[in-house]
Each structure stands twice: as structure tokens, then as C-alpha cells.
Enzyme design. Structure first.
Site, PDB file in Angstrom:
ATOM      1  CB  VAL C  18      -0.993  -0.177   1.336  1.00 38.96           C
ATOM      2  CG1 VAL C  18      -1.690   1.281   1.383  1.00 38.96           C
ATOM      3  CG2 VAL C  18      -1.936  -1.226   1.117  1.00 38.96           C
ATOM      4  CB  THR C  49       3.388  -6.659   1.481  1.00 37.47           C
ATOM      5  OG1 THR C  49       2.464  -5.868   1.799  1.00 37.47           O
ATOM      6  CG2 THR C  49       4.031  -6.794   0.172  1.00 37.47           C
ATOM      7  CG  HIS C  51       3.791 -13.561   5.736  1.00 41.92           C
ATOM      8  ND1 HIS C  51       2.269 -13.919   6.128  1.00 41.92           N
ATOM      9  CD2 HIS C  51       3.781 -12.550   6.470  1.00 41.92           C
ATOM     10  CE1 HIS C  51       1.829 -13.213   6.784  1.00 41.92           C
ATOM     11  NE2 HIS C  51       2.610 -12.279   7.387  1.00 41.92           N
ATOM     12  CG  HIS C 224      -4.099 -16.367   6.907  1.00 43.79           C
ATOM     13  ND1 HIS C 224      -4.495 -17.429   6.458  1.00 43.79           N
ATOM     14  CD2 HIS C 224      -3.373 -15.964   6.219  1.00 43.79           C
ATOM     15  CE1 HIS C 224      -4.331 -17.679   5.262  1.00 43.79           C
ATOM     16  NE2 HIS C 224      -3.464 -16.650   4.900  1.00 43.79           N
ATOM     17  CE1 TYR C 255      -4.956 -18.932   2.173  1.00 41.51           C
ATOM     18  CE2 TYR C 255      -3.245 -20.060   0.590  1.00 41.51           C
ATOM     19  CZ  TYR C 255      -3.588 -19.261   1.589  1.00 41.51           C
ATOM     20  OH  TYR C 255      -2.578 -18.411   2.155  1.00 41.51           O
ATOM     21  CE1 TYR C 533     -35.663  13.462  -2.930  1.00 41.68           C
ATOM     22  CE2 TYR C 533     -34.542  12.457  -0.941  1.00 41.68           C
ATOM     23  CZ  TYR C 533     -34.919  12.437  -2.358  1.00 41.68           C
ATOM     24  OH  TYR C 533     -34.134  11.436  -3.040  1.00 41.68           O
ATOM     25  CG  ASP C 546     -31.586  10.666  -1.046  1.00 39.73           C
ATOM     26  OD1 ASP C 546     -32.355   9.939  -0.730  1.00 39.73           O
ATOM     27  OD2 ASP C 546     -31.846  11.428  -2.253  1.00 39.73           O
ATOM     28  CB  THR C 548     -35.222  15.540   4.898  1.00 38.82           C
ATOM     29  OG1 THR C 548     -35.237  14.705   6.320  1.00 38.82           O
ATOM     30  CG2 THR C 548     -35.853  14.390   3.800  1.00 38.82           C
ATOM     31  CE1 TYR C 650     -38.227  14.683  12.585  1.00 40.93           C
ATOM     32  CE2 TYR C 650     -36.350  14.068  13.488  1.00 40.93           C
ATOM     33  CZ  TYR C 650     -36.992  14.169  12.291  1.00 40.93           C
ATOM     34  OH  TYR C 650     -36.664  13.556  11.157  1.00 40.93           O
TER      35      TYR C 650
END
Lengths: 332, 256, 838
Positions: C18, C49, C51, C224, C255, C533, C546, C548, C650
Site C-alpha cells: 500500500v 506483504t 509473506h 491466519h 485454500y 428533500y 440523500d 432531508t 421528533y
């Protein structure tokens, strides 16, 4: 008395024996005991002068039938006889030997037969305050850790001395060593384990332990084939190639080449460690090197804090360049 | 033939040794464990000998219950059964360890399964006492060959070779016998998956170590303070070659 | 090596995949002075990274993750480090086969190559597999492996070539200085660097580094396990690193991938083993590396057996030994998504962490784009580190959720699946009553929200024949027919919905109007008491939010948005607040609770409790004001996301219980029922065609495509205006439609119900793509009980956006005919909105 076991090749005492002898002399001084030595077989008489330089008052020269072949239990019996294991006046207060293969082995037998503790790989031994026991320092992990301990012994203290830990030093004033030869009475059992044959070395060329320059390869070499450039450099310098344990575990090279706690100890003028991170078990094998050059991509690998010189880079790029430069230098 | 291999659980140390705060142990917080390197070869040799000559093998350790991990590992390589002599967290000295081993061997003998060959490592990676094999041999009245790098068994005879300088010394004794071996004796195998699974159900017997009085008593451990050298960086990558050769010349290792 | 420079535009901490990628992308975007620091050596500093198993399966159920992977793969290929090997997930159970069919449909939706295989076909590709154990396989031919170390090195070198990057390996971070809530400098063992921005990309060490600056990054290191078995006889002759497809034995959580002459076997099936960041050993103290911890063999043994039975000859070969075995360390977050973005505690302190190899370069690119204000190449808002509420950042929560999620790594996870751990943290004041009413709680942002109420079970008799029977266990999971009964009861009578989980915040101050004007599409200069809205747009014209907004005063506005995105929405406003008169954004989420009252009898109910005028004339739709309700003062807002007459009420949070009880009691004679979010978020809005942010409203689509554009565009500037105007000037590439599923030819017991993500196919059965290459798939799905249909929302190209157009949906391997019911914005129920405006 303090008894020091001397390994010799019939010409001179071994270097490690002289180191052990030096420690024995320190014990003798601290306890006020006389310093004696014991050698088995060979022409022990020849050892007199050098032992005298080291302050040995009496050399007990032991022999037995068939003493031309090394037999550990027999040697142990010789030590016990020399130490006056029967007790009483003149019995040894401590027995000291080099921590070589034979030294450890013989002293282990001494302890086993006499029912006494044997302390291997000591670097310092002193009688404790009330004189009933010992304060000592010995090596663990092949030398990466020092153990401070006390020994309680109801008999002679048995110690072997770690090689390269005590500097061999002649005594202030040499003495004349009295030679007392004696024959050791043995049983069949004492000769059961005995050298039958000695095979000459199969390998030619420079040995790792003798080489002035050793090129070491670790996991960073990447595989069996990667060692070609190390071999090339070794040849140019008249040196030998050593490896770390990672390399032998992966089957890339034979264990013969392994340097480390369970491999061989080297003491070259220069050790060039390539792609070796510096695990402690490896470092104890090469700490005898006068100079250490590390070639590694990692400027912070543990080996860097023990190196005199470093090249930061990939050995597969660095070594061929060194070989090329060296050839130029040699051609000059 | 019946073979007994004795192993010891030791931490797998990397580049530095860290001690616990009380300076009496190696701090194993981040470390895995293994058996001593010499002993890996002892186990491998035992497995090969049984493969070649028939019989069975036992792996034994005197130590903490966690040492079961190393016993299972040895069994995953092919050892047939294991014995754990539980000494708790105590650090036993070589004479105590030898006594426990001798006790176990006597138990095996009384069951008619006394070992023909006892294999140990030449010395443990950590304490390095160099004497357990000899102590055991003496107590059992058996011959002991130490430092073995090559080993052959034929017709009840053991032929063992070890190094002395550049030469090799050969010993021969009749079985039963004790051998302490060194790494380099063979190239130990890695456990196969089936081996690992079989090891889980192989028999493991546990007994308790007796009360032991140690005459050598550790007071503390010290990591020797080596001067942290400041390595002189000669360069980076291939560009450093010139300077390296200068140093080689300065050190006098370049022979013409 | 030179020490650290005095200053830098960006200091990147961590040189794994990264960090290296981020350095490159920042340089490419023109950042002139970047310093990359790592305490380890390069190229392998000892992080995850180093291993990693390095394989990339392209598809996941999360669209974001799939897109990150696609982008990363493209980058890896461009770097020349990608080797295609193919990958196969194998199924041992019927449940897994169903999951494969579900994945296949979704893979088609996102244009990922995948095919179902029979066991024999699997064996053709993987000859050493024991096909007798399998029911089938899901083959991804484009799976490959990458050399992530080499990729990182190349990217780093490219950044250096651009003259933008200085690299400091073997350098430790000693501290991060923060001044006035903003990052100022990074202190390293090579010197101090004054930095404009700092990016923490150090994987498992990230929380520790962030703590130096007083910030939190909610991830935990976890183990892991992986082992390497070899030499594998079969691989001795195969060239290169990998010649056989990677196998994911998903039913056992494992795996197997070839790695040269070895078979690497990894497991996500062992018990979760979480490691504290402070427990990670230093480089010197580790035997191998800090993220390769000693192997705990006992944890791996069950997996050993699974691997052996799947590949008996290959792995059962006695000569193949386990020659490498580690408990590897990876980073886990509470919700399984990575963490990107600017930390909420410290400005200028960024992070990109908890990222797998397969998303590495793509994630770095997105974060670089965020950092430089460049339009991101894909929408990664789900990974925003700011998404976590305070309680979600606690160590306890992070660990509990990471542990619960770990074993689901290869699991079959239902789209509505709920976490079981760390529940009950945020409870509305009505919680106790809801428990009594047998609420089935689902959690969002820590809030316990009733999805339906068991106490409404009698409604099933009342509405028998009008609620769906879902015969398939999967379809009926995390669902109840009671939801549909509640829906019908609300539309017949009146329903009460606890919406206290709303994120509420007030925007006030002299600059409040301008601030909101800048972010909202809608005109914000409305009379006090009006409810607006409005969406928010990205600069590119895609959806950003999105919600109000109520105008409560000349300089006071109250923003109300969903719990899931509340934090992000608030941050968006705060980010746009600057550069004018003072604006204050105050979080009111914990101050106000909300109860929705909707249905034909809602006015009767409210009027019965209130002396105020709530008549049609007295209280217009789209307005808000204070009213008395019983002994309470409430702010009533006459809007409805369920498409019915009614209000959002409310009240101060501590009065919520009283409010609800009051309404419940007064509503009893009117047949009022408590209604859960199963209705509010799904059935009701689908009948009305109301879009949801995150489902159909995403940055990938614009207002016109979503059918939410107004007649006029306000004259004031707002984010995304230019892009929106451009969109209006051309034909939309896609149109959001409501579709109905035709089950007439399918016996009720055989019907499968789409839950979202299923691919929409043309009449001939082929996937449909619009002019911009976006494929059609189900963005939302649910029952429409009032109209007796099963409803889907999906974008389709304009030529198919015609009422009556016949298409297909592929659900669980079955294809069902669907028809366009509403092309564009519109409702299948009460299309004229009579109820709403009554």
C-alpha cells in the site's frame, strides 16, 4: 591441589589446554593450592618446559596398555587416579580441562564415575567465601548468554573451560615441573569405547577452521546455484566458503560447511557474511573472526551491530562486482 | 531393533536474546519452540534405522508439559511413541535429567522393551552440559560414543565416526549402546501431512519427574554486553566493490 | 544514506504494497515532495506483504471490493507482475452450490468472468483433486498471482524517477506532532520532517502509529495460518511459479495454491487468534519476521485433514514435508472493509490499512485521489475510516467483531446477516417497549432497530393470502412474512415506526444557508418551517448523500439522514463549511428521538392527541412545526418515506418512551400497529419507487439516470452542478426502473426471491450493458404487498426503459421473467400520491 588436564600432540600442549591451564592457575592462586597437570600417553616428558612456564609444579604422566588409541573412559580413569580420587591428603580440590570434544567427554566420565557434578564451558571459577563451594560463570547458547552460578560439591570441583574465553598466559615466574609417571589400572570396560581407526580427510583444499578468509552465505543466497560466486571469491582470496544453518536445513550445502553453534567455529582474519541476518547460533560460530564484513540488503540486520564493515545491497549484485574489482587488482 | 531418542525443548531464538525481567530465563514471549538441532538428527537417524532394520522407536523428553509439542513433532517424523517425564517449570541439571532417563529405560527394560540403541544430542542448545549421554550410559552400564557424525548398524554392531580436526576417528561397539550425535549426521526430513496426523494418535505416556536436588544452581543470566560496533558502510550495491577491495588489501588478505 | 529531509508534502509511513503504491500514485498526481518511511529493510520490511499468498480472486459480494480488485489487477498487469493461473472455488455442500449460483449471478452483474463446473470439469483443471468430495466448482479463469514485493519496488522506483520520492528504510517513527487538531510533523530516528499530510500505511502497526498522533484506527492484527508443503513431485516439472489453478476449499475455510515446487496451504478456519499491536515482536526479536509468528500446530490439524482428503496423493506423499509453517499476521476491521481516508481526530492524518494484496494498488490510488482532491476512479466510501462511530473504535468492539467475522472469510454470508456479538450498544428510548412487543432487532451503526414485531403475528391471519410464503430457507432467513402484514396494516390503518436511529445534526450560524446551498441540489432558501428533500452530489455529478433538511430558523437548519451514512454526511457538510461566514455543525443524534406515524388514520390519531391544527389545510405536506402531543412538545415534520399521510415526530430523546406509548394507546381503537424497518426500508418505499442511497443512489449514477432531476436547476452554485447540467444536456445512458417479477409459471414452493445484486438479462438471456458499459442488476428488491407483486429496482439502458418491456432476472441459477412496471421515477402504488398529500 588443582589438576589441569592437558591435551597434547606429543610435541606441545594444545592452545585450549593452555587456556584451561591459565584458569586452573587462577583457581590455584585463589585457593592457595599447588597447580598440577595431567597428560595421558605420548611422550609427556616433552611437555615439561612449556608447562613449567605456566606454573605447573607436577606433571602426572599417565599411561596404560594400548594408550596409543584414545579411549575416553580410560582417560577418565587416568584423571581420577591422578586426582587421588581415593580422597585424603593430596587429593585434588578441583580438576580443570579444556572444553574441547575430548575434554568435555573425559570430564563427563570423571563426573559420572565419581558421582560428582561436572560443569562445562566455564569462563570464570572461584572458590566461594566459606570455601565449601564455587562461584562460577559459564556459557549458554554457545556463548550468547553467560550463566552465573554456584556449585556445591562434596568432592573435587570438575570444570571444563570454554575455548577462546580465557587468554592463555604464562605464569609470572616459571617453575621446574616435576614429572611423575604412573600406570593406570584399567578394566575391560574402560577400553570398550576406543578409537579403532583414523581416517584421513577426504576433502582437499582450505579447511574452514584454518582459512584466513571465509566467505559465508545465508538464506539470501537463494539456492545451491547461488553459491558459485561465493566460491569464486573464496578461490581468489585463497579462502573457504561457510554457510549458515538455514542453508544446510534447506539442503543447499553440506553440513561440513556450516558455521555456528552446531557447526564449526571459525577464526579467520576476515569473515565476509553474505545474506546472513546474524542469528545468535551463527554468530557464536564466527565471533572469533578478526574482521567482519557484512553484505546485506538490511542495514539493520542483527549482524550489522557486530560487523566492522558493511555493504548495503543484494549479494548477487555486490559479489560479482567485488570479484571483478579483485581480478583487476590482482592483475596489477 | 528398539531405539530410544532423548530430546529437549528449547526456544527458537532469532537475532537477539531477550531475558525476562528477573534475568533467570530467556523471554520466550515471541518465540516458538523446537528441539535442539543435534537432536533433530538423532530423531532422523532413529527413523532411518528402524526403516532399515525394523523394530520401533521411542522419543523421550524430561521437561515441561508443553514439551509434548516437540514429542508430537518427533512422532510426525516417524517416531513410534513418546514418553514425557513432567518436571513442571523446573530446570533440571544433567545429572537429574540422566537419572530420569535411566528410570524410564529401566521401566522399558522391565517391560521387555529395553532399547538397543539410545541416541541423544551431543549437547543441548541452551545449557550445553555435554554429559547427559555419558551419565545415562554409565548408570546403565553401556558404552557411549559421543560427537557422532556418521553411524552404521550391522549385525548387532555399531560403527560410529566423528571428527577430530580434519581427520575422522572410528569407534565400534556392540549393541546395546549409547550415542550422542552432532548435526551433520544426516539431513533431517520435514514432517509430511499424514505423518503429522498420525502423530496425534500415537501413544504418549506421561510420568512425573522425581524430587531432585541440584548442586549447580543458576543465579542469573547475563547477555554479554558486546560493544555495539558501528560498522563502516563501504557503500551500496555494486558501487561498493572498489572500496571493498581497498579494505581487503588493507587487511592483508589479498595474496598475489 | 542521507537523513530525513526537513519538510515534505506527504510522509508515508509503511513500505508494504500500500505504501509503495501510494507513493507512486501521489507522485503521478503531481505531489512534489514525498517521503516514504519504514522501520524495516527494503524490499521486504517484514510486514504482511512479505509473506502474503499473493493471489487475486476478482469477485466479492461487495461492489466496492470487486472494483478495488479490478483496478488493482489492472495495475499489477501494467507492472508486469501478474501471472494468470485461474482459480476455482469448490463446493462440498449443497448450500455452497447455491452460494455459487448466487455469486455467478452477481459476477455477471459486474462483468466478472465466472462459470460453474461439474466435479469432472474441476478435475480436468486440477487433476490431483479428489472430485468425489465435490458437488461442483465455481471457476474464475482470470484469477492470478502477483509478485507484490516486485510491484511495490517498481512503483517506488517510478516515484523516485519522477523526482518526487525519498525513501528512508530502517527508520523508526518516534512521534507525530499535532497542532491545533492538524498534523504538523513526523519525528523519526533520522530526523524530524515537517509534513503537510501524513499517511499511515503500516498494516498491523497502524493503530500504534496513529495513537502517537492521538488518532484511532479500528483494526486488529489477527493470525491466519499457512504452511508450505514440498517438494511436490508433480510440480517438479512444471515451469515457473504456478501452473495449476488456485483452489479455494471454501467449505473448509482453506485454500491451496502452487508456489514453485511447493503447495502452499492456508486456513481461515482456525479459532480467531487476535494479537495486540503492542504484542508484535520487533524485527530483532523475531525468529523470522514480525508478522511471521511461531506456528501453533494444534490449530491447524483439522485443516490438515481437510487438505489431505481433498488432495490425497499430492499432499499425502510422505516425501513432501511441511517445510514452512507460520501464524501469519493480517489486519482485520470490525466490518471487514479496509480503512481509508482522513482520520476524524486529526486533520491531515490519513490512513490506508487493513488492505489485502488484491486491493492494494487500487486502494492506494483511491486514497491518493482523495488526498489530492482528484475525482476518485471508483466509489470507496464504504471504506472511509470516518465511518466508525466512537463505540465502534473501541478495542473491545474491534476485537469482538473481527473475531466473529474471521471465520466468515470464506463463509456463506446472507446479505441481511446480523452480527451476534457486541450488540445492544445503542438503544432507542422505546427499546424496552419494543422488546415487549417481540421486536426482531437488526443492527445498524450500533443501533438496535426493530425489523418487524412478533406481536403482529395475528396480522398474518388477517392478511392471509396477501403475504408471501418464502419456501426456500435462504430467502426466508433474516426475514418474516410479518413484515408484509405490517405493511398492509399500515396502509389500511396507521403504523408507528421508531426512527430514533436517524443521524440528526443542526447547521447553524450566519453562514449556514450558504453552506447548505453549496452542497444541496435543492434550493435551500426556503421559508422557515419548510422541509427540503435533497441529494448531495459529487463533483462528477454522482450521488453523495440523500437526506432531508428542515429550516427551523433563518440561520438554523436540521439535517436528518440515515444511521448508516450519518457520519459521512455530516463530514461532507463540515468539509464544505469553510471559506465564508461562521457555520456550526452540531450533532443532535443523541438529543432527538423520532417516531414516524403514517397511514390513512394517522391524522385522526395525531389530531386526537393534539390541540393543534393538523388538518390538510392547517398542516401542509413538506412543512414542519412544533405541536403538542399529549403532554409533550414535539417537532412534527410532514413527510413520508413510506408514501402515506403522516408525520415524523421528533421529541427529546428522554421522552421517546412516553411518546411511543402515548401514540400506541391512542392508536389502539384505530388499529394502530408498531411497524418495523422491514416495511420502512423496503416494501413501502419500493411500492413508491423511492430510491435509497447506497443501493440505487451511488456515485456511479447521476440525477437524471436516477430520475431525481427537477424541472429547474437552482441558480446558486452547488457541488456537482456543472456535471449535472451536462447530464441534463444529453440522453441518459441508463434509466432507473421499477420491475415486477412474473412468477405465474413457477409453483409457489419453487419460487426464489431476489434479494439484491442479481443480474438482469435481456429476453435472450444475455447481460445488458448501457452505453457506459455499466451492467444492469438488481439494486433493491422486496415485496410490494399492496400491489401483490415482487418488486425490483434496476438501471437499464433507455431503449429498454419502457413500461411493459420484458426482461429476465437470474436468481440462484434460475431465470424469471420480469417486466418494467415504471420506467424512470414513479410509483406502482398510489402513483398520483393522493395519500401522501391528503
Amino acid at each position: 591441589m588443582i589438576l589441569a588436564l592437558i591435551e597434547h600432540d606429543a610435541v606441545a600442549p594444545s592452545g585450549t589446554s593452555l587456556e584451561a591451564l591459565t584458569l586452573a592457575r587462577q583457581i590455584a592462586a585463589a585457593t592457595g593450592e599447588p597447580l598440577h597437570a595431567l597428560a595421558v600417553a605420548g611422550d609427556a616428558g616433552k611437555l615439561g618446559p612449556s608447562l613449567g612456564d605456566h606454573g605447573v609444579e607436577v606433571l602426572h604422566a599417565a599411561s596404560f596398555v594400548g594408550d596409543d588409541a584414545y579411549a575416553p573412559r580410560a582417560w577418565a580413569r587416568a584423571v581420577l587416579a591422578g586426582a587421588g580420587a581415593g580422597g585424603g591428603q593430596g587429593a585434588a580440590r578441583a580438576v580443570v580441562a579444556p572444553a574441547s570434544d575430548r575434554g568435555n567427554e573425559v570430564m563427563a566420565y570423571v563426573g559420572a564415575i565419581a558421582g560428582l557434578p561436572m560443569v562445562a564451558n566455564c569462563v570464570e571459577v572461584a572458590p566461594d567465601a566459606d570455601g565449601s563451594g564455587w562461584r562460577l560463570r559459564r556459557l549458554r547458547w554457545g556463548g550468547s548468554i553467560v550463566e552465573e552460578a554456584v556449585l556445591e560439591a562434596d568432592g573435587p570441583g570438575l570444570f571444563t573451560v570454554a575455548p577462546d574465553s580465557v587468554a592463555a598466559e604464562a605464569a609470572g615466574a616459571p617453575v621446574a615441573t616435576e614429572l611423575r609417571a604412573f600406570e593406570v589400572a584399567l578394566e575391560e570396560r574402560d577400553l570398550q569405547v576406543r578409537v579403532n581407526e583414523v581416517l584421513e580427510p577426504a576433502t582437499q583444499g582450505v579447511s574452514l577452521t584454518d582459512a584466513r578468509v571465509v566467505i559465508g552465505g545465508g538464506r539470501g543466497v537463494g539456492g545451491e546455484d547461488g553459491f558459485a560466486v561465493l566460491e569464486e571469491l573464496a578461490e581468489l582470496l585463497g579462502g573457504a566458503v561457510g554457510v549458515s544453518r538455514a542453508v544446510t536445513s534447506l539442503g543447499w550445502r553440506s553440513h561440513q560447511d556450516q558455521v555456528g553453534q552446531t557447526g564449526c567455529r571459525i577464526a579467520p582474519e576476515l569473515y565476509i557474511a553474505c545474506g546472513i541476518s546474524g542469528a545468535i547460533q551463527h554468530m557464536v560460530g564466527c565471533k572469533g573472526a578478526r574482521n567482519l564484513l557484512a553484505i546485506n540488503t538490511d542495514a539493520d540486520a542483527p549482524i550489522m551491530s557486530k560487523a566492522d564493515y558493511a555493504v548495503i545491497g543484494d549479494l548477487h549484485a555486490v559479489l560479482p562486482a567485488i570479484v571483478a574489482e579483485l581480478r583487476k587488482e590482482l592483475a596489477r | 531393533m528398539e531405539i530410544l531418542v532423548c530430546i529437549k525443548r528449547v526456544p527458537f531464538v532469532g537475532g537477539t536474546v531477550v531475558l525476562t525481567d528477573d534475568h533467570r530465563q530467556v523471554d520466550t514471549k515471541f518465540l516458538g519452540f523446537t528441539m535442539s538441532p543435534h537432536e533433530e538428527c538423532a530423531v532422523e537417524e532413529a527413523v532411518r534405522l528402524v526403516e532399515a532394520h525394523g523394530g520401533s522407536s521411542t522419543v523421550l523428553t524430561v521437561g515441561a508439559p508443553e514439551a509434548e509439542e516437540q514429542l508430537r513433532y518427533a512422532m510426525s517424523l516417524g517416531m513410534d511413541r513418546a514418553v514425557l517425564v513432567d518436571a513442571g517449570a523446573r530446570e533440571l541439571g544433567p545429572r537429574s535429567v540422566a537419572a530420569e532417563i535411566v528410570g524410564a529405560v529401566e521401566t522399558m527394560r522391565s517391560a521387555g522393551a529395553g532399547p538397543d540403541l539410545l541416541l541423544l544430542g551431543n549437547e543441548a542448545a541452551d545449557t550445553g552440559d555435554f554429559q547427559v549421554g555419558i551419565l545415562v550410559a554409565e548408570a546403565l552400564g553401556l558404552p557411549c560414543i559421543t560427537g557422532v557424525k556418521e553411524l552404521e548398524v550391522a549385525g548387532g554392531e555399531l560403527r560410529a565416526t566423528r571428527e577430530r580436526g580434519r581427520a575422522r576417528e572410528v569407534f565400534a561397539v556392540s549393541l546395546p549402546a549409547v550415542c550422542t550425535v552432532k548435526e551433520g549426521l544426516n539431513l533431517p526430513r520435514y514432517p509430511s501431512l499424514p505423518g503429522r496426523l498420525r502423530a496425534k494418535s500415537k501413544p504418549l505416556a506421561t510420568s512425573e519427574a522425581g524430587e531432585r536436588v541440584e548442586q549447580l544452581r543458576m543465579q542469573s543470566l547475563v547477555v554479554p554486553r558486546e560493544e555495539r560496533r558501528q560498522a563502516e558502510v563501504l557503500g551500496h550495491g555494486a558501487d561498493a566493490a572498489g572500496r571493498v577491495v581497498e579494505v581487503l588489501v588493507e587487511l592483508g588478505v589479498v595474496k598475489r | 544514506m542521507a537523513g530525513a529531509p526537513d519538510r515534505a508534502d506527504v510522509v508515508i509511513i509503511g513500505a508494504g504494497i500500500v505504501g509503495n503504491s501510494l507513493a507512486y500514485h501521489l507522485a503521478r498526481l503531481g505531489v512534489p515532495r514525498i517521503v516514504l518511511v519504514d522501520k524495516g529493510p527494503l524490499p521486504n520490511p517484514g510486514g504482511s506483504t512479505g509473506h502474503a499468498s499473493n493471489f487475486i480472486f476478482p469477485f466479492e459480494h461487495s461492489k466496492m471490493m470487486t472494483e478495488l480488485t479490478t483496478e488493482s489487477t489492472a495495475q499489477y498487469k501494467a507492472l508486469g507482475v501478474f501471472t494468470e493461473s485461474g482459480g476455482i472455488e469448490v463446493a462440498r455442500t449443497e448450500a455452497r452450490m447455491q452460494e455459487f449460483r448466487r455469486k455467478l449471478s452477481a459476477a455477471k452483474a459486474w462483468d466478472q468472468e465466472a462459470e460453474l463446473l461439474t466435479p469432472a470439469e474441476v478435475k480436468k483443471l486440477v487433476p490431483f483433486i479428489e472430485e468425489g468430495l465435490l458437488l461442483g466448482g465455481l471457476h474464475f479463469p482470470r484469477v492470478g498471482v502477483v509478485d507484490s514485493l516486485r510491484a511495490g519496488t517498481i512503483m517506488r522506483e517510478r516515484a523516485q524517477e519522477l523526482g518526487a520520492l525519498q525513501v528512508l528504510g530502517n527508520t523508526e517513527i518516534l512521534g507525530i506532532d499535532v497542532e491545533g487538531g492538524r498534523v504538523r510533523a513526523v519525528r523519526t530516528s533520522e530526523g524530524d520532517i515537517v509534513a503537510g499530510q501524513v499517511a499511515i500505511c503500516c498494516g498491523v502497526w497502524s493503530p500504534r502509529i496513529a495513537r502517537m498522533a492521538g488518532a484511532t484506527i479500528p483494526l486488529t492484527p489477527a493470525v491466519h495460518q499457512m504452511v508450505s508443503v514440498g517438494p511436490i513431485a508433480l510440480f517438479a516439472d512444471s515451469p515457473g511459479e504456478i501452473s495449476y489453478p488456485i483452489v479455494r476449499d471454501v467449505d473448509t475455510g482453506m485454500y491451496e495454491r502452487q508456489h514453485g515446487g511447493d503447495m502452499e496451504v492456508g486456513s481461515y478456519a482456525h479459532r480467531p487468534i487476535l494479537v495486540e499491536p503492542d504484542e508484535i515482536p520487533s524485527i530483532e526479536a523475531s525468529a523470522l519476521s514480525p508478522t511471521e509468528l511461531p506456528f501453533t500446530a494444534d490449530d491447524f490439524d483439522p485443516q490438515m485433514e481437510s487438505a489431505l482428503e481433498l488432495m490425497p496423493d499430492l499432499l499425502g506423499d510422505e516425501r513432501a514435508g511441511i517445510r514452512y509453517a507460520i501464524n501469519g499476521l493480517i489486519s482485520l476491521t470490525p466490518d471487514g472493509h479496509p480503512v481509508f481516508g482522513e482520520t476524524s481526530e486529526v486533520r491531515g492524518l490519513w490512513t490506508a490499512a487493513a488492505i489485502w494484496i488484491k486491493e492494494g494498488p487500487g486502494s492506494a490510488r483511491v486514497v491518493a485521489e482523495w488526498m489530492t482532491g482528484t475525482q476518485p476512479c471508483l466509489d470507496a466510501h464504504e471504506a472511509d475510516v470516518a465511518r466508525f462511530w466512537p463505540h465502534q473504535r473501541t478495542r473491545a468492539h474491534v476485537r469482538a467483531r473481527a473475531a466473529e467475522a474471521f471465520n466468515k472469510t470464506y463463509g456463506i454470508v446472507h446479505p441481511a446477516e446480523q452480527y451476534l456479538d457486541s450488540r445492544g450498544v445503542r438503544r432507542s428510548p422505546i427499546y424496552a417497549r419494543e422488546v415487549e412487543l417481540g421486536a426482531s432487532f437488526f443492527e445498524t451503526a450500533g443501533w438496535e432497530r426493530p425489523n418487524w414485531y412478533e406481536s403482529n403475528a395475528p396480522l398474518l391471519d388477517e392478511y392471509a393470502g396477501r403475504v408471501t410464503q418464502r419456501a426456500a430457507e435462504w430467502d426466508a432467513r433474516w426475514w418474516s412474512p410479518i413484515i408484509e402484514a405490517e405493511h398492509l396494516a399500515m396502509r389500511d390503518r396507521v403504523g408507528l415506526v421508531d426512527l430514533s436511529a436517524f443521524a440528526v445534526f443542526d447547521v447553524s450560524g450566519p453562514g449556514a444557508l450558504d453552506c447548505l446551498q453549496r452542497v444541496a441540489v435543492a434550493q435551500m432558501d426556503v421559508p422557515v418551517g419548510r422541509v427540503v428533500y435533497t441529494p448531495f452530489l459529487t463533483p462528477d455529478g454522482g450521488f453523495r448523500a440523500d437526506l432531508t433538511i428542515m429550516r427551523l430558523g433563518p440561520s438554523r437548519f436540521r439535517v436528518v439522514t440515515g444511521a448508516a451514512h450519518g457520519l459521512a454526511d455530516r463530514q461532507w457538510i463540515v468539509d464544505h463549511a469553510g471559506g465564508g461566514e461562521a457555520v456550526e455543525v452540531t450533532d443532535q443524534t443523541s438529543a432527538w428521538c423520532t417516531v414516524g406515524v403514517w397511514g390513512p388514520r394517522s391524522r385522526e390519531l395525531v389530531a386526537g392527541c393534539s390541540p393543534d391544527d393538523v388538518s390538510a389545510a392547517g398542516f401542509a405536506y413538506g412543512t414542519c412545526r412544533n405541536i403538542e402531543l399529549g403532554g409533550l412538545q414535539v417537532l412534527a415534520s410532514r413527510i413520508s418515506y413510506v408514501g402515506e399521510l403522516g408525520w415524523e415526530l421528533y421529541a427529546p430523546m428522554e421522552q421517546g418512551g412516553e411518546l411511543f406509548d402515548l401514540l400506541l394507546e391512542a392508536g389502539q381503537p384505530l388499529g394502530a400497529v408498531p411497524v418495523g424497518l422491514g416495511v420502512y426500508l423496503s416494501t413501502a418505499r419500493l411500492e413508491k419507487g423511492y430510491r435509497a442511497y447506497g443501493s440505487e443512489l451511488t456515485p456511479d449514477y447521476g440525477l437524471v439516470e436516477a430520475g431525481l432531476h427537477r424541472r429547474m436547476v437552482k441558480k446558486q452554485e452547488f457541488t456537482g452542478k456543472r456535471a449535472h447540467l451536462a447530464e441534463r444536456a444529453r440522453t441518459p445512458a441508463a434509466v432507473l426502473c421499477t420491475l415486477t417479477v412474473d412468477y405465474s409459471a413457477v409453483a409457489p414452493d419453487d419460487r426464489r426471491y431476489p434479494l439484491g445484486g442479481e443480474v438482469i438479462l435481456g429476453e435472450g438471456g444475455e447481460p445488458i450493458a448501457d452505453a457506459r458499459g455499466r451492467r444492469s442488476y438488481v439494486t433493491s428488491a422486496g415485496a410490494g404487498p399492496s400491489v401483490g407483486e415482487y418488486l425490483l429496482l434496476a438501471y437499464v439502458p433507455p431503449e429498454l426503459a419502457i413500461a411493459g418491456q420484458r426482461l429476465q432476472v437470474e436468481c440462484m441459477g434460475e431465470r424469471y421473467p420480469v417486466a418494467v412496471a415504471v420506467a424512470g421515477n414513479g410509483a406502482v402504488f398510489d402513483p398520483a400520491n393522493e395519500r401522501l398529500r391528503s
